[in-house]
Design an enzyme around this catalytic site. Structure first.
Site, mmCIF file in Angstrom:
data_model
loop_
_atom_site.group_PDB
_atom_site.id
_atom_site.type_symbol
_atom_site.label_atom_id
_atom_site.label_comp_id
_atom_site.label_asym_id
_atom_site.label_seq_id
_atom_site.Cartn_x
_atom_site.Cartn_y
_atom_site.Cartn_z
ATOM 1 N N PHE A 1 21.467 68.421 71.657
ATOM 2 C CA PHE A 1 20.727 67.597 72.460
ATOM 3 C C PHE A 1 19.163 67.712 72.271
ATOM 4 C CE2 PHE A 1 20.284 71.277 75.323
ATOM 5 C CZ PHE A 1 19.113 71.068 75.701
ATOM 6 N N LYS B 1 27.295 62.656 64.286
ATOM 7 C CA LYS B 1 27.864 62.899 65.446
ATOM 8 C C LYS B 1 26.886 63.504 66.391
ATOM 9 C CE LYS B 1 29.585 64.946 68.409
ATOM 10 N NZ LYS B 1 28.895 65.401 69.848
ATOM 11 N N GLU C 1 26.239 64.024 73.067
ATOM 12 C CA GLU C 1 26.554 63.181 74.110
ATOM 13 C C GLU C 1 25.785 63.169 75.117
ATOM 14 O OE1 GLU C 1 27.942 65.987 73.190
ATOM 15 O OE2 GLU C 1 29.824 66.833 74.599
ATOM 16 N N SER D 1 24.622 75.540 69.720
ATOM 17 C CA SER D 1 24.675 76.968 69.864
ATOM 18 C C SER D 1 25.313 77.789 69.093
ATOM 19 C CB SER D 1 25.181 76.872 71.346
ATOM 20 O OG SER D 1 26.484 76.299 71.391
ATOM 21 N N CYS E 1 14.928 75.433 69.657
ATOM 22 C CA CYS E 1 15.306 76.608 69.080
ATOM 23 C C CYS E 1 14.072 77.434 68.366
ATOM 24 C CB CYS E 1 16.288 76.096 67.886
ATOM 25 S SG CYS E 1 15.444 75.061 66.706
ATOM 26 N N GLU F 1 20.522 83.738 75.216
ATOM 27 C CA GLU F 1 19.460 82.447 74.992
ATOM 28 C C GLU F 1 19.308 81.792 76.173
ATOM 29 O OE1 GLU F 1 20.747 79.601 72.364
ATOM 30 O OE2 GLU F 1 18.798 78.953 71.696
HETATM 31 P P1 NAD Z 1 25.979 72.738 71.689
HETATM 32 O O1 NAD Z 1 26.316 73.867 70.850
HETATM 33 O O2 NAD Z 1 26.223 72.737 73.000
HETATM 34 O O3 NAD Z 1 25.978 71.301 71.039
HETATM 35 C C1 NAD Z 1 25.951 70.925 69.618
HETATM 36 C C2 NAD Z 1 26.905 69.874 69.345
HETATM 37 O O4 NAD Z 1 28.060 70.563 69.088
HETATM 38 C C3 NAD Z 1 26.932 68.643 69.885
HETATM 39 O O5 NAD Z 1 27.040 67.623 69.444
HETATM 40 C C4 NAD Z 1 28.211 68.896 70.748
HETATM 41 O O6 NAD Z 1 28.850 67.652 71.186
HETATM 42 C C5 NAD Z 1 29.062 69.581 70.090
HETATM 43 N N1 NAD Z 1 30.194 70.544 70.709
HETATM 44 C C6 NAD Z 1 29.721 71.193 72.078
HETATM 45 N N2 NAD Z 1 30.587 71.822 72.454
HETATM 46 C C7 NAD Z 1 31.591 71.489 71.287
HETATM 47 C C8 NAD Z 1 33.000 72.584 70.998
HETATM 48 N N3 NAD Z 1 33.487 73.323 71.890
HETATM 49 N N4 NAD Z 1 33.455 72.039 69.838
HETATM 50 C C9 NAD Z 1 32.855 71.182 68.937
HETATM 51 N N5 NAD Z 1 31.703 70.857 69.211
HETATM 52 C C10 NAD Z 1 31.136 71.077 70.255
HETATM 53 O O7 NAD Z 1 24.312 72.675 71.746
HETATM 54 P P2 NAD Z 1 23.191 71.979 72.471
HETATM 55 O O8 NAD Z 1 23.212 72.468 73.814
HETATM 56 O O9 NAD Z 1 23.482 70.528 72.291
HETATM 57 O O10 NAD Z 1 22.068 72.433 71.823
HETATM 58 C C11 NAD Z 1 21.239 73.505 72.213
HETATM 59 C C12 NAD Z 1 21.572 74.615 71.297
HETATM 60 O O11 NAD Z 1 21.200 74.195 70.020
HETATM 61 C C13 NAD Z 1 20.575 75.784 71.462
HETATM 62 O O12 NAD Z 1 21.580 77.116 71.213
HETATM 63 C C14 NAD Z 1 19.722 75.866 70.354
HETATM 64 O O13 NAD Z 1 19.104 76.930 70.060
HETATM 65 C C15 NAD Z 1 20.480 75.336 69.261
HETATM 66 N N6 NAD Z 1 19.447 74.692 68.253
HETATM 67 C C16 NAD Z 1 19.516 75.244 67.109
HETATM 68 C C17 NAD Z 1 18.549 74.871 66.128
HETATM 69 C C18 NAD Z 1 18.256 75.749 64.870
HETATM 70 O O14 NAD Z 1 17.752 75.075 64.050
HETATM 71 N N7 NAD Z 1 19.005 76.942 64.525
HETATM 72 C C19 NAD Z 1 17.778 73.747 66.268
HETATM 73 C C20 NAD Z 1 18.112 72.871 67.510
HETATM 74 C C21 NAD Z 1 18.971 73.537 68.563
#
Ligand code: NAD
Length: 497
Positions: free
Chosen positions: A150, A174, A177, A227, A282, A382
């Site tokens: 997000f 994808k 959401e 994450s 991040c 985090e």
């Molecule tokens: P998230 O892991 O909740 O979601 C990421 C994606 O995975 C979304 O598209 C979501 O729909 C999907 N998703 C969520 N739960 C899922 C599941 N159980 N099974 C399959 N898919 C699933 O992350 P977020 O809250 O949207 O974003 C924040 C996180 O992203 C933080 O941990 C941040 O550090 C990380 N991030 C990392 C970087 C990097 O470059 N390392 C960059 C941006 C964000």
């Protein structure tokens, strides 16, 4: 009024057959502004099939035609980025200038991808063996999936899809959401730029959509950002299904401040990197490591600056917007509560912030917590909010040990005026992206973005040459033409001569 935000397939909106939806909110008001479609498995398969059907045509489209479309896309994006920034602020909450900043960094990857013909040049060796030539070429993989978080609804997808498309793949994006509309705006822009139907598609959804992308044989590679627990799941599941996977995870970024550093410069940097985008980056700095006797003075300088931050609606003249959802804001607050209970000192408390925004917004002000120790959840987890923890250590070696012992390894920074210390740090620290007097060392598009340890699963970082490598596979061809001396029948292993 509530509208359903659809999928995008073959250059048109696609409603899909699933009736499941999720609410999308404006974090600055708390109001539901729409509902996003949540794909069922059939919807996911329909989108993947469209990407697969478009693949042979796009693979065979000349580099000249592909790059002409990329240049069109770049021009349109550059001209109309204000529209996209407004969409990002409306669903994510970050202030408009920050939304424009993320678009700018994504645009740089588009510009990098415009030069892809140079990067796709293979090698040629004449007369490798007598009258035998050898060459190698880089070919696309097929339909690929990009699954994004997000916090950067435009930039993170743009780390991947310009290069995937430039190298001849088709894409299923994808998005998160929580803020799905930016992806549709980008999809429309591609259509306007002349991209053929089916080359760039958007699949809205949650775990159901992701899990189908991970196992469906039509998808050849997966670029994921999110994450760490989900990144680990995506990497394991995608690899087990035989796909190429890069899965970027979470972070806990430390900034080490040595006693010889310019403390005003370092304090400014802590504010920018700790509280920009409300800490939902991040590459945000979430731990300031104060080395030696500077801690009291350094903390006072950060506190003084934090008091000047204007928290409010991102469409007004605010420095920092709300958090993305009410649940997330409440979770971040619970970490501050825990830190207090654990004995850390809340120097600046964002829980009672006064804001320039609606009462229903998901507000939390900048929060500075001192005397944090490594056993507190405010250190170990985090948090992903405007919370900066200060850990006090005695020496450079203590600081280095602290950073290297952390399970994450996304970004880090060192503040110093000592070139020798800086040189040691950049060599010794076990982190993928390092800043020297730069708090958010996000690499340029022509370098690669990626962390180490629990911040990235897979061996290839995003964009730059590594991005081209990820989205292509090498083919080596050995050629002999019109050679009367081919040696006739010989069942031995071919030898060079
Ligand atoms: P998230 O892991 O909740 O979601 C990421 C994606 O995975 C979304 O598209 C979501 O729909 C999907 N998703 C969520 N739960 C899922 C599941 N159980 N099974 C399959 N898919 C699933 O992350 P977020 O809250 O949207 O974003 C924040 C996180 O992203 C933080 O941990 C941040 O550090 C990380 N991030 C990392 C970087 C990097 O470059 N390392 C960059 C941006 C964000």
């Amino acid at each position: 009024m509530s509208t359903t935000i659809p999928h995008w397939v073959n250059n048109a909106e696609f409603a899909g057959s699933s009736t499941a939806t999720a609410p999308v909110t404006n974090p600055a008001t708390g109001e539901t502004t729409g509902r996003v479609a949540l794909a069922g498995i059939d919807d996911a398969r329909a989108v993947i099939d469209a990407a697969a059907a478009a693949y042979p045509g796009w693979r065979d489209t000349s580099l000249a035609k592909r790059t002409a479309i990329l240049f069109n896309f770049r021009e349109l994006l550059n001209a109309r980025k204000d529209e996209l920034a407004a969409i990002i602020t409306g669903e994510h909450g970050k202030v408009l200038s920050d939304a424009l900043g993320e678009i700018g960094r994504g645009q740089e990857v588009v510009e990098f991808a415009c030069g892809v013909p140079h990067l796709l040049k293979g090698g040629f060796t004449e007369n490798a063996s007598t009258n035998v030539d050898a060459h190698s070429s880089l070919q696309p993989l097929g339909p690929v999936a990009v699954i994004s978080p997000f916090n950067f609804p435009a930039m993170v997808p743009m780390w991947f899809f310009p290069i995937a498309i430039a190298t001849g793949n088709t894409v299923v994006l994808k998005p998160s959401e929580k803020d799905p509309s930016a992806s549709l705006w980008l999809a429309r822009l591609w259509a306007e730029a002349g991209l053929p139907p089916g080359v760039f598609n958007v699949l809205q959804g949650d775990k159901t959509a992701v899990d189908e992308l991970l196992v469906n044989p039509g998808i050849k590679a997966v670029s994921f950002v999110g994450s760490t627990p989900i990144a680990r799941h995506v990497y394991a599941t995608g690899c087990a299904a035989g796909k190429r996977v890069q899965a970027l995870g979470g972070a806990k970024n430390h900034a080490v401040v040595l006693p010889d550093a310019d403390l005003d410069v370092a304090a400014d940097a802590m504010i920018n990197a700790g509280f920009g985008s409300a800490g939902e980056r991040c590459m945000a700095i979430s731990v300031a490591v104060a080395v030696g006797p500077i801690a009291d003075e350094f903390v006072a300088k950060i506190a003084e600056r934090a008091a000047t931050i204007r928290t409010g609606d991102g469409t007004r003249d605010s420095d920092m917007g709300p958090l993305v959802t009410r649940e997330h804001r409440d979770k971040v607050i619970s970490y501050i509560d825990d830190g207090e209970t654990d004995g850390a000192k809340i120097v600046v408390d964002g829980r009672n912030v006064s804001v320039d925004g609606a009462d229903g917004g998901f507000w939390l002000g900048p929060t500075l917590i001192d005397h944090v120790t490594t056993d507190m959840s405010v250190y170990t987890d985090e948090i992903f909010g405007p919370v900066l923890a200060v850990v006090r250590v005695e020496s450079y070696d203590d600081a280095l040990r602290l950073v290297n012992a952390n399970p994450y390894g996304n970004g880090t920074a060192l503040f110093t005026n000592d070139g020798g210390a800086a040189r040691r740090f950049q060599k010794e620290v076990e982190v993928g992206m390092v800043g020297i007097n730069v708090a958010i060392p996000v690499p340029m598009a022509y370098y690669s973005f990626g962390g180490w340890k629990a911040s990235l699963f897979g061996d290839t970082h995003a964009h730059g040459v590594e991005g081209v490598h990820f989205f292509t596979r090498t083919k080596a061809v050995t050629t002999r033409w019109l050679d009367p001396s081919h040696g006739g029948i010989n069942l031995g292993f071919p030898q060079n001569a």
